[in-house]
Motif scaffolding. Sequence first.
Motif, PDB file in Angstrom:
ATOM      1  N   GLY A 164      -6.572   8.287   0.853  1.00  0.00           N
ATOM      2  CA  GLY A 164      -7.253   7.343   0.330  1.00  0.00           C
ATOM      3  C   GLY A 164      -6.826   7.012  -1.160  1.00  0.00           C
ATOM      4  O   GLY A 164      -5.733   7.543  -1.560  1.00  0.00           O
ATOM      5  N   SER A 176      -6.398   6.815  11.655  1.00  0.00           N
ATOM      6  CA  SER A 176      -6.881   6.746  10.300  1.00  0.00           C
ATOM      7  C   SER A 176      -5.946   7.155   9.288  1.00  0.00           C
ATOM      8  O   SER A 176      -6.082   6.738   8.048  1.00  0.00           O
ATOM      9  CB  SER A 176      -8.211   7.663  10.202  1.00  0.00           C
ATOM     10  N   THR A 230      -6.274   4.129   6.703  1.00  0.00           N
ATOM     11  CA  THR A 230      -6.909   4.549   5.347  1.00  0.00           C
ATOM     12  C   THR A 230      -5.778   4.132   4.215  1.00  0.00           C
ATOM     13  O   THR A 230      -6.189   3.504   3.309  1.00  0.00           O
ATOM     14  CB  THR A 230      -7.077   5.906   5.307  1.00  0.00           C
ATOM     15  N   THR A 252     -15.814   7.729   5.301  1.00  0.00           N
ATOM     16  CA  THR A 252     -14.993   7.823   6.474  1.00  0.00           C
ATOM     17  C   THR A 252     -15.713   7.688   7.686  1.00  0.00           C
ATOM     18  O   THR A 252     -15.319   7.149   8.973  1.00  0.00           O
ATOM     19  CB  THR A 252     -14.460   9.114   6.513  1.00  0.00           C
TER      20      THR A 252
END
Length: 125
Positions: A46, A90, A94, A122
């Motif tokens: 992230g 993800s 992300t 998350t």
Amino acid sequence: LLIAFEACAYDLILNDDDTKWCSLLDDHTIDVVNYAKDLKTYYKYGPGHSITSKMPMVLLQNMINGFDKAISIYETENKSPSGNWLFGHSETTTPFNTMLGLFDDQPPLMANNRDENRLFKTSIV
């Protein structure tokens, strides 16, 4: 503790049941474990590092090229283009969200400052 947390999550997702594994965890423990998972993902995939927002640039360029091609086909041949389907996990979505500036908390997430109203969760994203 982490095994109980994961088992609780699976029980909730698969069986809509919070009476088994989840009963072993109180709300505070669940919040702390969720935040620990968020921190790990925040700094691994992230907005925790600036490089993360640069990694999905090729994916964005691929999407833009697909849109340009679709528009060109529609304008020159007056027909609908075929789909350009992209799939990811993800670990892909992300960083892509990070590049778009989504879920970017200010100030950044830190271990010593658990914000219940943070954008980067998350379990929701």
